[in-house]
Design a protein around this motif. Structure first.
Motif, PDB file in Angstrom:
ATOM      1  N   CYS A  15      42.393 -22.249   0.828  1.00 11.02           N
ATOM      2  CA  CYS A  15      42.086 -22.874  -0.452  1.00 11.02           C
ATOM      3  C   CYS A  15      40.777 -22.290  -0.980  1.00 11.02           C
ATOM      4  O   CYS A  15      39.749 -22.364  -0.310  1.00 11.02           O
ATOM      5  CB  CYS A  15      41.965 -24.387  -0.299  1.00 11.02           C
ATOM      6  N   VAL A  16      40.845 -21.685  -2.163  1.00 16.10           N
ATOM      7  CA  VAL A  16      39.657 -21.111  -2.802  1.00 16.10           C
ATOM      8  C   VAL A  16      39.595 -21.667  -4.219  1.00 16.10           C
ATOM      9  O   VAL A  16      40.554 -21.555  -4.980  1.00 16.10           O
ATOM     10  CB  VAL A  16      39.719 -19.567  -2.832  1.00 16.10           C
ATOM     11  N   ILE A  17      38.442 -22.255  -4.539  1.00 12.08           N
ATOM     12  CA  ILE A  17      38.289 -22.910  -5.848  1.00 12.08           C
ATOM     13  C   ILE A  17      37.316 -22.133  -6.724  1.00 12.08           C
ATOM     14  O   ILE A  17      36.236 -21.748  -6.280  1.00 12.08           O
ATOM     15  CB  ILE A  17      37.802 -24.360  -5.667  1.00 12.08           C
ATOM     16  N   ILE A  18      37.728 -21.919  -7.976  1.00  8.89           N
ATOM     17  CA  ILE A  18      36.845 -21.364  -8.995  1.00  8.89           C
ATOM     18  C   ILE A  18      36.366 -22.567  -9.807  1.00  8.89           C
ATOM     19  O   ILE A  18      37.154 -23.159 -10.556  1.00  8.89           O
ATOM     20  CB  ILE A  18      37.569 -20.361  -9.913  1.00  8.89           C
ATOM     21  N   PRO A  19      35.103 -22.965  -9.641  1.00 13.11           N
ATOM     22  CA  PRO A  19      34.607 -24.177 -10.314  1.00 13.11           C
ATOM     23  C   PRO A  19      34.804 -24.111 -11.831  1.00 13.11           C
ATOM     24  O   PRO A  19      34.507 -23.111 -12.464  1.00 13.11           O
ATOM     25  CB  PRO A  19      33.122 -24.194  -9.965  1.00 13.11           C
ATOM     26  N   ASP A  51      45.438 -25.848 -11.475  1.00 11.96           N
ATOM     27  CA  ASP A  51      44.307 -26.065 -12.387  1.00 11.96           C
ATOM     28  C   ASP A  51      43.596 -27.399 -12.160  1.00 11.96           C
ATOM     29  O   ASP A  51      42.482 -27.594 -12.644  1.00 11.96           O
ATOM     30  CB  ASP A  51      44.751 -25.942 -13.840  1.00 11.96           C
ATOM     31  N   VAL A  52      44.194 -28.305 -11.397  1.00 18.04           N
ATOM     32  CA  VAL A  52      43.560 -29.593 -11.121  1.00 18.04           C
ATOM     33  C   VAL A  52      42.390 -29.424 -10.143  1.00 18.04           C
ATOM     34  O   VAL A  52      41.415 -30.172 -10.198  1.00 18.04           O
ATOM     35  CB  VAL A  52      44.598 -30.596 -10.564  1.00 18.04           C
ATOM     36  N   LEU A  53      42.460 -28.429  -9.281  1.00 13.97           N
ATOM     37  CA  LEU A  53      41.399 -28.181  -8.296  1.00 13.97           C
ATOM     38  C   LEU A  53      40.249 -27.407  -8.943  1.00 13.97           C
ATOM     39  O   LEU A  53      40.028 -26.238  -8.660  1.00 13.97           O
ATOM     40  CB  LEU A  53      41.948 -27.372  -7.111  1.00 13.97           C
ATOM     41  N   SER A  54      39.501 -28.055  -9.797  1.00 12.75           N
ATOM     42  CA  SER A  54      38.424 -27.357 -10.498  1.00 12.75           C
ATOM     43  C   SER A  54      37.031 -27.804 -10.057  1.00 12.75           C
ATOM     44  O   SER A  54      36.033 -27.226 -10.467  1.00 12.75           O
ATOM     45  CB  SER A  54      38.566 -27.518 -12.005  1.00 12.75           C
ATOM     46  N   LYS A  55      36.963 -28.829  -9.209  1.00 16.17           N
ATOM     47  CA  LYS A  55      35.674 -29.286  -8.706  1.00 16.17           C
ATOM     48  C   LYS A  55      35.257 -28.388  -7.546  1.00 16.17           C
ATOM     49  O   LYS A  55      36.015 -28.152  -6.612  1.00 16.17           O
ATOM     50  CB  LYS A  55      35.746 -30.741  -8.260  1.00 16.17           C
ATOM     51  N   SER A  56      34.045 -27.915  -7.585  1.00 16.88           N
ATOM     52  CA  SER A  56      33.555 -26.937  -6.624  1.00 16.88           C
ATOM     53  C   SER A  56      33.497 -27.469  -5.196  1.00 16.88           C
ATOM     54  O   SER A  56      33.096 -28.608  -4.962  1.00 16.88           O
ATOM     55  CB  SER A  56      32.153 -26.473  -7.032  1.00 16.88           C
ATOM     56  N   ASP A  57      33.906 -26.614  -4.254  1.00 12.89           N
ATOM     57  CA  ASP A  57      33.724 -26.932  -2.838  1.00 12.89           C
ATOM     58  C   ASP A  57      32.547 -26.141  -2.261  1.00 12.89           C
ATOM     59  O   ASP A  57      32.195 -26.297  -1.099  1.00 12.89           O
ATOM     60  CB  ASP A  57      34.999 -26.664  -2.038  1.00 12.89           C
ATOM     61  N   GLY A  58      31.951 -25.261  -3.074  1.00 16.16           N
ATOM     62  CA  GLY A  58      30.749 -24.524  -2.695  1.00 16.16           C
ATOM     63  C   GLY A  58      30.985 -23.224  -1.943  1.00 16.16           C
ATOM     64  O   GLY A  58      30.042 -22.456  -1.731  1.00 16.16           O
ATOM     65  N   LYS A  59      32.184 -22.933  -1.552  1.00 19.62           N
ATOM     66  CA  LYS A  59      32.445 -21.738  -0.736  1.00 19.62           C
ATOM     67  C   LYS A  59      32.261 -20.441  -1.527  1.00 19.62           C
ATOM     68  O   LYS A  59      31.642 -19.507  -1.044  1.00 19.62           O
ATOM     69  CB  LYS A  59      33.836 -21.810  -0.124  1.00 19.62           C
ATOM     70  N   GLU A  81      30.205 -17.916 -16.516  1.00 18.21           N
ATOM     71  CA  GLU A  81      30.422 -16.787 -17.432  1.00 18.21           C
ATOM     72  C   GLU A  81      31.800 -16.164 -17.182  1.00 18.21           C
ATOM     73  O   GLU A  81      32.522 -15.830 -18.125  1.00 18.21           O
ATOM     74  CB  GLU A  81      29.308 -15.749 -17.209  1.00 18.21           C
ATOM     75  N   PHE A  82      32.156 -16.016 -15.912  1.00 15.35           N
ATOM     76  CA  PHE A  82      33.470 -15.475 -15.551  1.00 15.35           C
ATOM     77  C   PHE A  82      34.587 -16.392 -16.059  1.00 15.35           C
ATOM     78  O   PHE A  82      35.580 -15.923 -16.627  1.00 15.35           O
ATOM     79  CB  PHE A  82      33.570 -15.298 -14.029  1.00 15.35           C
ATOM     80  N   VAL A  83      34.435 -17.696 -15.874  1.00 14.40           N
ATOM     81  CA  VAL A  83      35.442 -18.662 -16.327  1.00 14.40           C
ATOM     82  C   VAL A  83      35.604 -18.588 -17.848  1.00 14.40           C
ATOM     83  O   VAL A  83      36.729 -18.609 -18.363  1.00 14.40           O
ATOM     84  CB  VAL A  83      35.073 -20.098 -15.865  1.00 14.40           C
ATOM     85  N   ASN A  84      34.489 -18.482 -18.582  1.00 16.86           N
ATOM     86  CA  ASN A  84      34.562 -18.340 -20.048  1.00 16.86           C
ATOM     87  C   ASN A  84      35.302 -17.063 -20.432  1.00 16.86           C
ATOM     88  O   ASN A  84      36.100 -17.065 -21.375  1.00 16.86           O
ATOM     89  CB  ASN A  84      33.163 -18.350 -20.665  1.00 16.86           C
ATOM     90  N   LYS A  85      35.041 -15.990 -19.705  1.00 20.23           N
ATOM     91  CA  LYS A  85      35.722 -14.718 -19.962  1.00 20.23           C
ATOM     92  C   LYS A  85      37.235 -14.862 -19.754  1.00 20.23           C
ATOM     93  O   LYS A  85      38.029 -14.406 -20.585  1.00 20.23           O
ATOM     94  CB  LYS A  85      35.157 -13.636 -19.037  1.00 20.23           C
TER      95      LYS A  85
END
Length: 175
Positions: A15-19, A51-59, A81-85
């Motif tokens: 599981c990898v999350i992009i905040p 897309d529901v997993l948007s809260k950061s896990d810090g990894k 910035e990456f997410v906005n892109k």
């Protein structure tokens, strides 16, 4: 830059999350045999976007911060910035591609989907294992050949038995 760290984490984690954007969930897929394509595929990871997993896990932040030698706040700003892109690309082009991983795309209602590219296998245990292609065996042809050979062998053994018996008779007559 974020894409490379994302791919690196996918090799190690399930599981990898992009905040602020969503997360990738990985599931194990066993080896597969495709009779129609004449190939055997090694075990792999199937990557699904949620897309529901948007809260950061810090990894992701921690990895980037350690590798780049920057603070967590600066790392969070780079990820934002990456997410906005990504969101800008999705709204203008309806898709965003991450090389060697897959592509995000939106439908007519604006829902984001992810399609994984199958070129790269993110399961570490299968690293370096290629797809194996095989040639199907024509069993009908082999069965006919085998049946013919049995008849030939039967005839040969009968001839040898007759020859052996004749030699035995000749030997007894000589004595």
């Amino acid at each position: 830059m974020i894409e490379n760290y994302l791919k690196e984490l996918l090799y190690d984690l399930d599981c990898v999350i992009i905040p602020g954007f969503g997360g990738f969930l990985c599931t194990y897929v066993g080896a597969e045999i495709s009779i129609s394509k004449n190939k055997i595929c090694p075990p792999s990871k199937k990557i699904i976007y949620n897309d529901v997993l948007s809260k950061s896990d810090g990894k992701l932040e921690q990895l980037i911060s350690e590798r780049e030698g920057v603070t967590l706040e600066e790392t969070k700003a780079r990820i934002a910035e990456f997410v906005n892109k990504v969101k800008t690309e999705l709204s203008s082009n309806s898709q965003f591609v991450i090389d060697s991983l897959g592509r995000f795309y939106t439908n007519t209602e604006g829902v984001v989907f992810f399609e994984q590219y199958s070129r790269i296998n993110y399961l570490k245990e299968s690293y370096g294992l290629p797809d194996l292609y095989f040639k199907p065996i024509d069993r009908t042809k082999d069965a006919k050949t085998l049946f013919k050979n049995k008849n030939v062998n039967k005839n040969m053994s009968t001839n040898l038995t007759n020859q052996f018996e004749e030699e035995e008779r000749d030997e007894q007559e000589y004595k």
